[in-house]
Write an enzyme that holds these catalytic residues in place. Sequence first.
Site, mmCIF file in Angstrom:
data_model
loop_
_atom_site.group_PDB
_atom_site.id
_atom_site.type_symbol
_atom_site.label_atom_id
_atom_site.label_comp_id
_atom_site.label_asym_id
_atom_site.label_seq_id
_atom_site.Cartn_x
_atom_site.Cartn_y
_atom_site.Cartn_z
ATOM 1 N N HIS A 11 -50.449 76.495 -2.514
ATOM 2 C CA HIS A 11 -49.617 77.680 -2.212
ATOM 3 C C HIS A 11 -48.454 77.868 -3.186
ATOM 4 O O HIS A 11 -47.316 77.488 -2.863
ATOM 5 C CB HIS A 11 -48.996 77.511 -0.817
ATOM 6 C CG HIS A 11 -49.963 77.604 0.303
ATOM 7 N ND1 HIS A 11 -50.218 78.773 0.971
ATOM 8 C CD2 HIS A 11 -50.728 76.660 0.895
ATOM 9 C CE1 HIS A 11 -51.100 78.551 1.930
ATOM 10 N NE2 HIS A 11 -51.424 77.278 1.902
ATOM 11 N N CYS A 23 -55.590 79.395 -0.810
ATOM 12 C CA CYS A 23 -55.949 78.598 0.373
ATOM 13 C C CYS A 23 -56.959 79.343 1.273
ATOM 14 O O CYS A 23 -58.121 79.435 0.911
ATOM 15 C CB CYS A 23 -54.686 78.181 1.109
ATOM 16 S SG CYS A 23 -54.948 76.736 2.141
ATOM 17 N N GLU A 44 -46.792 80.455 -3.650
ATOM 18 C CA GLU A 44 -45.792 81.359 -3.042
ATOM 19 C C GLU A 44 -44.786 80.596 -2.168
ATOM 20 O O GLU A 44 -43.784 81.164 -1.758
ATOM 21 C CB GLU A 44 -46.502 82.462 -2.237
ATOM 22 C CG GLU A 44 -47.007 82.074 -0.850
ATOM 23 C CD GLU A 44 -48.269 81.208 -0.866
ATOM 24 O OE1 GLU A 44 -48.719 80.790 -1.960
ATOM 25 O OE2 GLU A 44 -48.809 80.937 0.231
HETATM 26 N N1 GLN Z 1 -57.048 75.628 7.160
HETATM 27 C C1 GLN Z 1 -57.004 77.053 6.904
HETATM 28 C C2 GLN Z 1 -58.407 77.654 7.017
HETATM 29 O O1 GLN Z 1 -59.342 76.937 7.053
HETATM 30 C C3 GLN Z 1 -56.425 77.332 5.545
HETATM 31 C C4 GLN Z 1 -55.000 76.828 5.485
HETATM 32 C C5 GLN Z 1 -54.103 77.621 4.616
HETATM 33 O O2 GLN Z 1 -54.400 78.754 4.220
HETATM 34 N N2 GLN Z 1 -52.954 77.071 4.361
HETATM 35 O O3 GLN Z 1 -58.552 78.837 7.082
#
Ligand code: GLN
Length: 197
Positions: free
Chosen positions: A170, A78, A172
Amino acid sequence: MKIGVLALQGAFREHIESLRKLSVEAVEVRLPGQLEGLDGLIIPGGESTAIGKLAVKYGLQEAIRRYAEMGKPVYGTCAGMILLSRDLGSEQPLLSMMDVSVERNAFGRQLDSFETDLDIPALGEGAFPGVFIRAPKIESVGEGVEILSKLSDGTPVAARQGNMLVTAFHPELTDDLRFHRYFLAMAEGARRVVGSR
Ligand code: GLN
């Protein structure tokens, strides 16, 4: 096998838990010197702007680049994927190591957070629970990038380029440890090639 998790901000504890369930030594990384001797590094989800700024402040941006250039495996989930991408179309510090361009918070307000079953052939049979939280989208990938999974509309959500792995979701935050096992196999392979430095 010893894996580091970048612990500047975000969901680093959850990755450490997943790794420990697999009986792997997992350590928090906050300073460049702590990369030494690691067989792999995970960059967790969180807020990519915060993680990026702190990485610059602590000299980790250059250190992580050097670490990956040695052939050591790096896995970004992410926000971690955002940081590894080469292009974001906006100004914020990135590691820019992987030939993918991404869009932040790309699923809009309606789909801020959602769960969906993913087909990931590299992990074998059985759907993988994809947990998306204000997730980025992979917009385009370069030639050397292998797409590991797509949403039903064709959006890539997991990819690998050599020693680098990214997921928009995710693993994890689930009990499914297959993605962590996949990364450990990458780390095992790299250890045979580049050794533990
Ligand atoms: N929205 C976050 C970002 O732009 C990422 C979200 C996440 O890691 N769950 O950094």
